[in-house]
Design a protein around this motif. Structure first.
Motif, PDB file in Angstrom:
ATOM      1  N   PRO A 149     -27.552 -27.748  -4.836  1.00  0.00           N
ATOM      2  CA  PRO A 149     -28.661 -28.828  -5.122  1.00  0.00           C
ATOM      3  C   PRO A 149     -30.069 -28.370  -4.979  1.00  0.00           C
ATOM      4  CG  PRO A 149     -26.973 -29.511  -3.379  1.00  0.00           C
ATOM      5  CD  PRO A 149     -26.918 -28.051  -3.614  1.00  0.00           C
ATOM      6  N   THR A 150     -30.862 -28.770  -6.025  1.00  0.00           N
ATOM      7  CA  THR A 150     -32.345 -28.293  -6.212  1.00  0.00           C
ATOM      8  C   THR A 150     -33.051 -28.464  -4.824  1.00  0.00           C
ATOM      9  OG1 THR A 150     -32.796 -30.215  -7.257  1.00  0.00           O
ATOM     10  CG2 THR A 150     -32.219 -28.460  -8.687  1.00  0.00           C
ATOM     11  N   GLU A 151     -32.692 -29.411  -4.106  1.00  0.00           N
ATOM     12  CA  GLU A 151     -33.675 -29.653  -2.962  1.00  0.00           C
ATOM     13  C   GLU A 151     -33.670 -28.681  -1.923  1.00  0.00           C
ATOM     14  OE1 GLU A 151     -31.408 -31.674  -3.958  1.00  0.00           O
ATOM     15  OE2 GLU A 151     -30.102 -32.473  -2.373  1.00  0.00           O
ATOM     16  N   ARG A 152     -32.518 -27.778  -2.089  1.00  0.00           N
ATOM     17  CA  ARG A 152     -32.469 -26.682  -1.141  1.00  0.00           C
ATOM     18  C   ARG A 152     -33.164 -25.344  -1.416  1.00  0.00           C
ATOM     19  NH1 ARG A 152     -27.010 -26.976   0.582  1.00  0.00           N
ATOM     20  NH2 ARG A 152     -26.486 -29.255   0.653  1.00  0.00           N
ATOM     21  N   PHE A 153     -33.994 -25.571  -2.481  1.00  0.00           N
ATOM     22  CA  PHE A 153     -35.122 -24.326  -2.805  1.00  0.00           C
ATOM     23  C   PHE A 153     -36.269 -24.590  -2.233  1.00  0.00           C
ATOM     24  CE2 PHE A 153     -31.111 -23.375  -5.024  1.00  0.00           C
ATOM     25  CZ  PHE A 153     -31.186 -22.102  -4.982  1.00  0.00           C
ATOM     26  N   SER A 154     -36.779 -23.529  -1.729  1.00  0.00           N
ATOM     27  CA  SER A 154     -38.403 -23.985  -1.319  1.00  0.00           C
ATOM     28  C   SER A 154     -39.078 -22.700  -1.350  1.00  0.00           C
ATOM     29  CB  SER A 154     -38.555 -24.399  -0.143  1.00  0.00           C
ATOM     30  OG  SER A 154     -38.070 -23.635   0.939  1.00  0.00           O
ATOM     31  N   ALA A 155     -40.265 -22.784  -1.615  1.00  0.00           N
ATOM     32  CA  ALA A 155     -41.051 -21.615  -1.558  1.00  0.00           C
ATOM     33  C   ALA A 155     -42.170 -21.734  -0.456  1.00  0.00           C
ATOM     34  CB  ALA A 155     -41.945 -21.117  -2.657  1.00  0.00           C
ATOM     35  N   LEU A 156     -42.604 -20.778   0.179  1.00  0.00           N
ATOM     36  CA  LEU A 156     -43.662 -20.703   1.357  1.00  0.00           C
ATOM     37  C   LEU A 156     -45.319 -20.876   0.969  1.00  0.00           C
ATOM     38  CD1 LEU A 156     -43.389 -19.733   4.476  1.00  0.00           C
ATOM     39  CD2 LEU A 156     -44.476 -17.775   3.739  1.00  0.00           C
ATOM     40  N   SER A 239     -50.787  -9.072   3.926  1.00  0.00           N
ATOM     41  CA  SER A 239     -50.511  -9.773   5.394  1.00  0.00           C
ATOM     42  C   SER A 239     -49.048  -9.782   5.568  1.00  0.00           C
ATOM     43  CB  SER A 239     -51.143 -11.120   5.427  1.00  0.00           C
ATOM     44  OG  SER A 239     -50.774 -12.019   4.278  1.00  0.00           O
ATOM     45  N   ALA A 240     -48.705  -9.385   6.716  1.00  0.00           N
ATOM     46  CA  ALA A 240     -47.220  -9.193   7.017  1.00  0.00           C
ATOM     47  C   ALA A 240     -46.828 -10.045   8.318  1.00  0.00           C
ATOM     48  CB  ALA A 240     -46.668  -7.770   7.248  1.00  0.00           C
ATOM     49  N   ALA A 241     -47.615  -9.692   9.488  1.00  0.00           N
ATOM     50  CA  ALA A 241     -47.047 -10.554  10.553  1.00  0.00           C
ATOM     51  C   ALA A 241     -47.353 -12.096  10.313  1.00  0.00           C
ATOM     52  CB  ALA A 241     -47.890 -10.084  11.754  1.00  0.00           C
ATOM     53  N   SER A 242     -48.536 -12.347   9.802  1.00  0.00           N
ATOM     54  CA  SER A 242     -48.727 -13.970   9.548  1.00  0.00           C
ATOM     55  C   SER A 242     -47.900 -14.426   8.546  1.00  0.00           C
ATOM     56  CB  SER A 242     -50.121 -14.002   9.403  1.00  0.00           C
ATOM     57  OG  SER A 242     -50.280 -13.307   8.061  1.00  0.00           O
ATOM     58  N   ALA A 243     -47.430 -13.686   7.660  1.00  0.00           N
ATOM     59  CA  ALA A 243     -46.316 -14.149   6.493  1.00  0.00           C
ATOM     60  C   ALA A 243     -45.150 -14.401   7.188  1.00  0.00           C
ATOM     61  CB  ALA A 243     -46.529 -13.303   5.251  1.00  0.00           C
ATOM     62  N   ALA A 244     -44.708 -13.457   8.200  1.00  0.00           N
ATOM     63  CA  ALA A 244     -43.455 -13.651   8.832  1.00  0.00           C
ATOM     64  C   ALA A 244     -43.713 -14.838   9.983  1.00  0.00           C
ATOM     65  CB  ALA A 244     -43.143 -12.310   9.823  1.00  0.00           C
ATOM     66  N   SER A 245     -44.614 -15.047  10.625  1.00  0.00           N
ATOM     67  CA  SER A 245     -44.843 -16.300  11.527  1.00  0.00           C
ATOM     68  C   SER A 245     -44.662 -17.479  10.466  1.00  0.00           C
ATOM     69  CB  SER A 245     -46.111 -15.967  12.053  1.00  0.00           C
ATOM     70  OG  SER A 245     -46.150 -16.808  12.845  1.00  0.00           O
ATOM     71  N   ALA A 246     -45.429 -17.422   9.388  1.00  0.00           N
ATOM     72  CA  ALA A 246     -45.517 -18.697   8.541  1.00  0.00           C
ATOM     73  C   ALA A 246     -43.907 -19.031   8.078  1.00  0.00           C
ATOM     74  CB  ALA A 246     -46.235 -18.596   7.357  1.00  0.00           C
ATOM     75  N   THR A 247     -43.317 -17.837   7.778  1.00  0.00           N
ATOM     76  CA  THR A 247     -41.813 -18.208   7.114  1.00  0.00           C
ATOM     77  C   THR A 247     -40.894 -18.761   8.275  1.00  0.00           C
ATOM     78  OG1 THR A 247     -42.188 -16.071   5.743  1.00  0.00           O
ATOM     79  CG2 THR A 247     -39.978 -16.916   6.126  1.00  0.00           C
ATOM     80  N   ILE A 248     -41.269 -18.189   9.484  1.00  0.00           N
ATOM     81  CA  ILE A 248     -40.517 -18.994  10.573  1.00  0.00           C
ATOM     82  C   ILE A 248     -40.637 -20.238  10.808  1.00  0.00           C
ATOM     83  CG2 ILE A 248     -40.383 -18.945  13.259  1.00  0.00           C
ATOM     84  CD1 ILE A 248     -38.990 -16.392  12.349  1.00  0.00           C
ATOM     85  N   ASP A 249     -42.364 -20.583  10.834  1.00  0.00           N
ATOM     86  CA  ASP A 249     -42.643 -21.957  11.048  1.00  0.00           C
ATOM     87  C   ASP A 249     -41.823 -22.791   9.840  1.00  0.00           C
ATOM     88  OD1 ASP A 249     -44.441 -21.378  12.919  1.00  0.00           O
ATOM     89  OD2 ASP A 249     -46.080 -21.322  11.651  1.00  0.00           O
ATOM     90  N   HIS A 250     -41.918 -22.350   8.537  1.00  0.00           N
ATOM     91  CA  HIS A 250     -41.438 -23.166   7.479  1.00  0.00           C
ATOM     92  C   HIS A 250     -39.878 -23.553   7.945  1.00  0.00           C
ATOM     93  CE1 HIS A 250     -40.923 -23.717   3.042  1.00  0.00           C
ATOM     94  NE2 HIS A 250     -39.785 -23.363   3.400  1.00  0.00           N
ATOM     95  N   VAL A 251     -39.227 -22.410   8.106  1.00  0.00           N
ATOM     96  CA  VAL A 251     -37.812 -22.723   8.045  1.00  0.00           C
ATOM     97  C   VAL A 251     -37.555 -23.568   9.315  1.00  0.00           C
ATOM     98  CG1 VAL A 251     -35.480 -21.643   8.324  1.00  0.00           C
ATOM     99  CG2 VAL A 251     -37.268 -20.691   6.778  1.00  0.00           C
ATOM    100  N   ARG A 252     -38.156 -23.260  10.344  1.00  0.00           N
ATOM    101  CA  ARG A 252     -37.931 -24.186  11.759  1.00  0.00           C
ATOM    102  C   ARG A 252     -38.124 -25.656  11.612  1.00  0.00           C
ATOM    103  NH1 ARG A 252     -41.049 -21.669  15.896  1.00  0.00           N
ATOM    104  NH2 ARG A 252     -42.735 -22.773  15.246  1.00  0.00           N
ATOM    105  N   THR A 253     -39.406 -25.829  10.768  1.00  0.00           N
ATOM    106  CA  THR A 253     -39.745 -27.254  10.362  1.00  0.00           C
ATOM    107  C   THR A 253     -38.292 -27.795   9.571  1.00  0.00           C
ATOM    108  OG1 THR A 253     -42.115 -26.897  10.613  1.00  0.00           O
ATOM    109  CG2 THR A 253     -41.340 -28.925   9.393  1.00  0.00           C
TER     110      THR A 253
END
Ligand SMILES: NC(=O)C1=CN([C@@H]2O[C@H](COP(=O)(O)OP(=O)(O)OC[C@H]3O[C@@H](n4cnc5c(N)ncnc54)[C@H](O)[C@@H]3O)[C@@H](O)[C@H]2O)C=CC1
Ligand SMILES: O=C([O-])CC(=O)C(=O)O
Length: 329
Positions: A149-156, A239-253
């Motif tokens: 389903p298309t709603e299962r795709f997202s970008a950061l 940026s790497a650490a902040s990008a990783a942190s935001a990726t965690i935030d995104h998926v956790r939300t």
């Protein structure tokens, strides 16, 4: 602790972002202390040796939530049965480049990965694209996975969202926790539009609290939109650490939901809301509950915001047309 591990795929796992991201996922920062995770790590063949070293370090952390790690260079094997896929692996830009310059180099990665996910991922798969240009790479992956389903795709765009919160908090000398309802509209690029007209600071409208349109238009927006380039300039690497942190935030939300009275920014498939062309992956304000995101409806868009959103959407339409011409969608 539950017994069945959640299978989390990470691509580009031996890269800079991977080095920060994997340890946070394995430590329980993504899914909590009661959910075991199985990491499925994809890399290109020449990077597998480095990845073995990273896995040795993961072992050495003895994380109670890390049930298993598998690595490989074949997407169909690595993605087999995965519940979450974090598509990070792609070339980063260097000084003087725009993220769109990576379209041709990186676009080719996401069509085969979309196909592999379509073939072998679990039924509840959720895909987050971090690798740039993230919105259009997500469009490529989604277009190559017709059974998901298309709603299962997202970008950061959560990194931009976090940057906007941080800049506003500093301007008003308030803790970041006082800022709610931040929105990034459009593309994860220099055309993105961080919107203060709907954001709130301690319950008050943020644009009014700032009370300085020159700062908003001339300092805030460009600082947030060009933060990635400023970090490349300063660090010599993106940026790497902040990008990783935001990726965690995104998926956790996405998994846990948004709190009452707040929303987050996620780039998702447009349904035409706010005049954003249907079908492109564009950043919107979204609420999430029970693992489903919904675009926040009914916000008034003033003329200033309209022009900014339209400019970023026009860029996304151009990127879509470019990858169409390359045969990637
Ligand atoms: N959306 C966002 O907010 C952000 C996105 N990025 C993007 O994330 C991406 C990764 O950045 P870094 O980790 O710093 O780069 P990096 O160069 O350190 O790591 C990328 C890794 O991906 C691997 N890779 C390349 N092709 C692959 C493939 N087909 N399958 C699996 N792995 C593959 C490479 O071998 C490398 O180890 C870049 O495109 C960067 O621009 C970076 C920061 C923020
Ligand atoms: O700017 C870059 O190329 C890396 C990135 O996406 C960011 O830091 O936002």
């Amino acid at each position: 602790m539950s017994t069945t591990p959640v299978k989390v795929a990470v691509t580009g796992a031996a890269g800079q972002i991977g080095y920060s991201l994997l340890f946070r996922i394995a430590s329980g920062a993504l899914l909590g202390p009661d959910t075991p995770v199985e990491l499925r790590l994809l890399e290109i063949t020449p990077a597998l040796k480095a990845l073995e070293g990273v896995v040795m370090e993961l072992d050495d952390c003895a994380f109670p939530t890390l049930a298993k790690v598998e690595i490989g260079d074949d997407a169909t094997t690595v993605f087999d049965g995965v519940n979450l896929a974090l598509l990070v692996g792609a070339r980063p830009r260097g000084p003087g480049m725009e993220r769109g310059d990576l379209l041709e180099a990186n676009g080719g990665i996401f069509a085969p990965q979309g196909k592999a996910l379509n073939e072998v991922a679990a039924d509840d798969i959720r895909v987050t694209v971090t690798g740039n240009p993230a919105n259009t790479n997500a469009l490529i992956a989604m277009s190559n996975a017709p059974d998901i389903p298309t709603e299962r795709f997202s970008a950061l765009t959560r990194l931009d969202h976090n940057r906007a919160i941080s800049q506003l908090a500093a301007k008003l000398s308030v803790p970041v926790s006082e800022i709610k309802k931040m929105t990034i509209w459009g593309n994860h690029s220099a055309t993105q539009y961080p919107d203060l007209f709907h954001a709130e600071v301690s319950g008050k409208n943020a644009a009014e609290a700032v009370g300085d349109q020159d700062w908003l238009a001339g300092t805030f927006i460009p600082t947030v939109a060009k933060r990635g380039a400023a970090i490349i300039e300063a660090r010599g690497a993106s940026s790497a650490a902040s990008a990783a942190s935001a990726t965690i935030d995104h998926v956790r939300t996405w998994v846990q939901g948004t709190p009452d009275g707040d929303w987050v920014s996620m780039a998702v498939r447009s349904d035409g809301s706010y005049g954003v062309q249907e079908g492109i992956i564009s950043s919107f304000p979204v609420t999430v509950s029970n693992g489903q995101w919904e675009i926040v409806q009914g916000l008034d868009i003033n003329d200033f915001s309209r022009a900014k959103i339209d400019a970023s959407v026009a860029e996304l339409v151009e990127e879509r047309d470019a990858v169409k011409a390359l045969g990637l969608i």
